[in-house]
Motif scaffolding. Structure first.
Motif, PDB file in Angstrom:
ATOM      1  N   CYS A 206       0.848  -1.181   0.000  1.00 54.47           N
ATOM      2  CA  CYS A 206       0.000   0.000   0.000  1.00 54.47           C
ATOM      3  C   CYS A 206       0.885   1.232   0.000  1.00 54.47           C
ATOM      4  N   LEU A 207       0.805   1.974  -1.089  1.00 56.24           N
ATOM      5  CA  LEU A 207       1.520   3.245  -1.176  1.00 56.24           C
ATOM      6  C   LEU A 207       0.529   4.342  -0.860  1.00 56.24           C
ATOM      7  N   GLU A 208       0.979   5.579  -0.898  1.00 59.15           N
ATOM      8  CA  GLU A 208       0.121   6.679  -0.493  1.00 59.15           C
ATOM      9  C   GLU A 208      -1.218   6.669  -1.225  1.00 59.15           C
ATOM     10  N   GLU A 209      -1.168   6.450  -2.537  1.00 61.06           N
ATOM     11  CA  GLU A 209      -2.410   6.585  -3.293  1.00 61.06           C
ATOM     12  C   GLU A 209      -2.824   5.348  -4.068  1.00 61.06           C
ATOM     13  N   ARG A 210      -2.113   4.247  -3.845  1.00 54.47           N
ATOM     14  CA  ARG A 210      -2.496   3.054  -4.604  1.00 54.47           C
ATOM     15  C   ARG A 210      -2.043   1.778  -3.909  1.00 54.47           C
ATOM     16  N   ARG A 211      -2.637   0.687  -4.338  1.00 53.57           N
ATOM     17  CA  ARG A 211      -2.225  -0.635  -3.874  1.00 53.57           C
ATOM     18  C   ARG A 211      -1.589  -1.337  -5.060  1.00 53.57           C
ATOM     19  N   VAL A 212      -0.442  -1.972  -4.827  1.00 56.39           N
ATOM     20  CA  VAL A 212       0.249  -2.656  -5.914  1.00 56.39           C
ATOM     21  C   VAL A 212       0.495  -4.113  -5.519  1.00 56.39           C
ATOM     22  N   VAL A 213       0.029  -5.035  -6.344  1.00 57.31           N
ATOM     23  CA  VAL A 213       0.243  -6.457  -6.094  1.00 57.31           C
ATOM     24  C   VAL A 213       1.527  -6.893  -6.791  1.00 57.31           C
ATOM     25  N   LEU A 214       2.412  -7.537  -6.021  1.00 58.15           N
ATOM     26  CA  LEU A 214       3.687  -8.001  -6.570  1.00 58.15           C
ATOM     27  C   LEU A 214       3.816  -9.506  -6.365  1.00 58.15           C
ATOM     28  N   GLY A 215       4.311 -10.211  -7.373  1.00 53.82           N
ATOM     29  CA  GLY A 215       4.638 -11.625  -7.203  1.00 53.82           C
ATOM     30  C   GLY A 215       5.921 -11.754  -6.401  1.00 53.82           C
TER      31      GLY A 215
END
Ligand SMILES: [Zn+2]
Ligand SMILES: [Zn+2]
Length: 227
Positions: A206-215
């Protein structure tokens, strides 16, 4: 007009790239394996075998078995030299020419082999003697700077962190680098691990303005400072 070599006893660009890769593997305590070199340098295994033989003949490496390849003192010195030139070139491209962060690594390969020792010294001075490349990887001799950063895959949900480093092995993957840049996953970014799904081999940042899914395959190359 013939071109003089840039410096005495410097290996060819191809050999310099091999040496740099091998230096990173030895630095990380991994054995130098021909198959991994082939994959990382995008050449065929038979080509690697031939090149390794030539490198042993020329005194850059010692081969004492399939899984027992080491840099000689000469090889290590040449590796450290090209890695320094690579990282300084990355800084030059990023700072002076504003080349996007995700592209400086691959662009640097075309330039780094043709930089003289004199220009290297000037670059070093100009960029205030950096200890890390723009991706957070340590200049040879500054490994202690990155020693306490952890791979993202070692973290738990709820851990807060600063992104500090994208490992050399990921730098060469231009699609991954572009993805990371587009999503703000670059050194200096603050984030939180909000989800880990081991059965799925993914984690969510979870970054300030988004969620990023990483393998996990990509996350293992992202090093962070835990807050
Ligand atoms: Zn190169
Ligand atoms: Zn770099």
């Amino acid at each position: 007009m013939s071109h003089q070599p840039i410096a005495e006893n410097r290996p060819t660009p191809t050999i310099e790239d091999y040496l740099a890769m091998m230096f990173v593997m030895e630095r990380d305590g991994e054995s130098i394996v021909a198959a991994r070199l082939a994959e990382s340098l995008e050449v065929s295994p038979p080509t690697v075998t031939v090149t390794l033989k030539r490198m042993e003949r020329d005194g850059w490496i010692l081969i004492q078995g399939r899984r027992n390849i080491h840099l000689t003192e000469l090889g290590s010195k040449a590796a450290r030299s090209v890695i320094r030139r690579h990282m300084l070139t990355e800084w030059m491209l990023a700072r002076m020419l504003k080349v996007p962060w995700s592209e400086v690594h691959s662009e640097a390969h075309a330039i780094e082999h043709h930089i003289s020792d004199e220009i290297e010294s000037k670059m070093k001075l100009n960029f205030d003697n950096p200890q890390l490349c723009p991706h957070g990887n340590p200049f040879p001799g500054y490994e202690h700077v990155t020693a306490n950063w952890q791979a993202l895959t070692q973290l738990q949900p709820g851990d807060r962190l600063f992104i500090r480093r994208i490992h050399e092995m990921a730098e060469a993957d231009s699609k991954l680098m572009l993805f990371l840049e587009d999503n703000g996953i670059i050194p200096g970014t603050q984030a939180e691990v909000c989800d880990v799904l081991p059965f799925n081999q993914t984690l969510t940042l979870c970054l300030e303005e988004r969620r990023v899914v990483l393998g996990f395959a990509a996350a293992q190359y992202i090093y962070v400072e835990v807050l």
